[in-house]
Design a protein around this motif. Structure first.
Motif, mmCIF file in Angstrom:
data_model
loop_
_atom_site.group_PDB
_atom_site.id
_atom_site.type_symbol
_atom_site.label_atom_id
_atom_site.label_comp_id
_atom_site.label_asym_id
_atom_site.label_seq_id
_atom_site.Cartn_x
_atom_site.Cartn_y
_atom_site.Cartn_z
ATOM 1 N N MET A 1 0.890 -1.167 -0.045
ATOM 2 C CA MET A 1 0.072 -0.116 -0.050
ATOM 3 C C MET A 1 0.769 1.216 0.094
ATOM 4 S SD MET A 1 -2.720 1.293 2.912
ATOM 5 C CE MET A 1 -3.773 -0.312 2.643
ATOM 6 N N ALA A 2 0.659 2.044 -0.910
ATOM 7 C CA ALA A 2 1.312 3.343 -0.875
ATOM 8 C C ALA A 2 0.703 4.462 -0.200
ATOM 9 C CB ALA A 2 1.367 3.620 -2.393
ATOM 10 N N ILE A 98 5.864 10.569 -7.710
ATOM 11 C CA ILE A 98 4.630 10.777 -8.400
ATOM 12 C C ILE A 98 4.079 12.178 -7.940
ATOM 13 C CG2 ILE A 98 2.268 10.356 -9.140
ATOM 14 C CD1 ILE A 98 4.081 8.590 -10.753
ATOM 15 N N ALA A 99 3.787 13.235 -9.071
ATOM 16 C CA ALA A 99 3.503 14.366 -8.381
ATOM 17 C C ALA A 99 2.033 14.722 -9.271
ATOM 18 C CB ALA A 99 4.392 15.558 -8.593
ATOM 19 N N ALA A 100 1.270 15.655 -8.716
ATOM 20 C CA ALA A 100 -0.065 15.911 -9.453
ATOM 21 C C ALA A 100 -0.453 17.422 -8.790
ATOM 22 C CB ALA A 100 -1.129 14.992 -9.436
ATOM 23 N N GLY A 101 -1.393 17.943 -9.322
ATOM 24 C CA GLY A 101 -1.891 19.298 -9.071
ATOM 25 C C GLY A 101 -3.297 19.668 -9.306
ATOM 26 N N PHE A 102 -3.902 20.332 -8.581
ATOM 27 C CA PHE A 102 -5.380 20.780 -8.596
ATOM 28 C C PHE A 102 -5.453 22.366 -8.082
ATOM 29 C CE2 PHE A 102 -4.980 19.039 -4.128
ATOM 30 C CZ PHE A 102 -6.021 19.763 -3.595
ATOM 31 N N GLY A 183 -7.909 11.065 -7.977
ATOM 32 C CA GLY A 183 -7.126 10.292 -7.229
ATOM 33 C C GLY A 183 -7.169 8.954 -7.397
ATOM 34 N N GLN A 184 -8.018 8.476 -8.177
ATOM 35 C CA GLN A 184 -7.774 7.163 -8.455
ATOM 36 C C GLN A 184 -6.683 6.999 -9.534
ATOM 37 O OE1 GLN A 184 -11.507 5.228 -9.642
ATOM 38 N NE2 GLN A 184 -12.604 6.640 -7.884
ATOM 39 N N ARG A 185 -6.688 7.860 -10.382
ATOM 40 C CA ARG A 185 -5.611 7.857 -11.365
ATOM 41 C C ARG A 185 -4.271 8.029 -10.760
ATOM 42 N NH1 ARG A 185 -3.684 8.658 -16.347
ATOM 43 N NH2 ARG A 185 -2.177 10.265 -16.936
ATOM 44 N N ILE A 186 -4.108 8.721 -9.794
ATOM 45 C CA ILE A 186 -2.783 8.996 -9.258
ATOM 46 C C ILE A 186 -2.346 7.622 -8.577
ATOM 47 C CG2 ILE A 186 -1.760 10.195 -7.499
ATOM 48 C CD1 ILE A 186 -3.354 12.768 -8.054
ATOM 49 N N ALA A 187 -3.407 7.332 -7.833
ATOM 50 C CA ALA A 187 -3.109 5.835 -7.164
ATOM 51 C C ALA A 187 -2.639 4.869 -8.197
ATOM 52 C CB ALA A 187 -4.403 5.307 -6.515
ATOM 53 N N ALA A 188 -3.265 4.578 -9.569
ATOM 54 C CA ALA A 188 -3.009 3.664 -10.413
ATOM 55 C C ALA A 188 -1.540 4.128 -10.964
ATOM 56 C CB ALA A 188 -3.885 3.924 -11.721
ATOM 57 N N TRP A 193 4.376 2.845 -11.200
ATOM 58 C CA TRP A 193 5.606 3.534 -11.109
ATOM 59 C C TRP A 193 6.382 2.645 -9.861
ATOM 60 C CZ3 TRP A 193 8.676 6.184 -13.967
ATOM 61 C CH2 TRP A 193 9.981 6.922 -13.425
ATOM 62 N N MET A 194 5.700 2.307 -8.850
ATOM 63 C CA MET A 194 6.139 1.569 -7.833
ATOM 64 C C MET A 194 5.498 0.402 -7.487
ATOM 65 S SD MET A 194 6.509 4.984 -5.291
ATOM 66 C CE MET A 194 7.739 4.094 -4.287
#
Length: 202
Positions: A1-2, A98-102, A183-188, A193-194
């Protein structure tokens, strides 16, 4: 789990609601979401400092950055955090995360892309791997659920009318759903990636 950290500033509460929706999507995907809200109390004489928050960010597998768009850019409180996080840059502690933004604003445009560009550039300087949004705007699919109704792909955007009477913050249902899917996309992305973070024990 990440562990996916969501670090953000929210003045009126709208960006906070988007952060919570992203966290819900992360948890739906079976990962841990760590909500870290930047507050004015963490800033002293213009300098942001919170060693506990930095430690949690350093340990996270992914970091999602969020700020309302004020005058075409990130909020001052969030900029103070970004400046203080240069300590992580010097040590390359966020490299390959991994990084993302909103972001959120009260007008449909509000120059929100300027905020997302700033967040993406900051992530690039840290050597992070940026994840954009992929959901097609619902209006192009004959749907009315409001997914990606603002047509943003660098990151996600939300928009709510400015509250003039002090009523509690709300966000559009489509923006909430967009955030959950993000959020689901980032988790995927973290899972790809890991892969060791989501491996099932034998």
């Amino acid at each position: 789990m990440a562990t996916i950290a969501i670090v953000y500033f929210s003045g009126g509460g709208h960006t906070h609601l988007m952060a919570e929706a992203i966290a819900a999507g992360v948890r739906t995907a079976g990962h841990t979401a760590d909500l870290l809200r930047i507050t004015g109390e963490q800033i002293n004489q213009g300098r942001w400092q919170d060693d506990a928050v930095m430690a949690r960010l350093n340990e996270a597998d992914a970091i999602v950055f969020g700020s309302p768009t004020y005058m075409g850019g990130v909020a001052a409180q969030f900029k103070a955090f970004i400046d203080a996080a240069s300590s992580a840059w010097f040590a390359q502690q966020w490299k390959d995360k991994i990084a993302a933004g909103f972001t959120h604003s009260s007008s449909p445009s509000g120059d929100k892309q300027g905020t997302l560009l700033y967040l993406a550039i900051n992530a690039a300087q840290h050597g992070m791997v940026w994840i954009g949004a992929t959901d097609m705007p619902s209006q192009y699919q004959g749907k009315t659920d409001g997914i990606n109704r603002l047509g943003s792909f660098l990151g996600i955007m939300g928009q709510s009318a400015m509250s003039m009477d002090g009523s509690p913050a709300t966000i559009e249902s489509g923006d909430r759903l967009t955030a959950e899917l993000f959020g689901q996309r980032i988790a995927a992305a973290v899972a790809r990636w890991m892969p060791q973070k989501v491996a099932v024990p034998a």
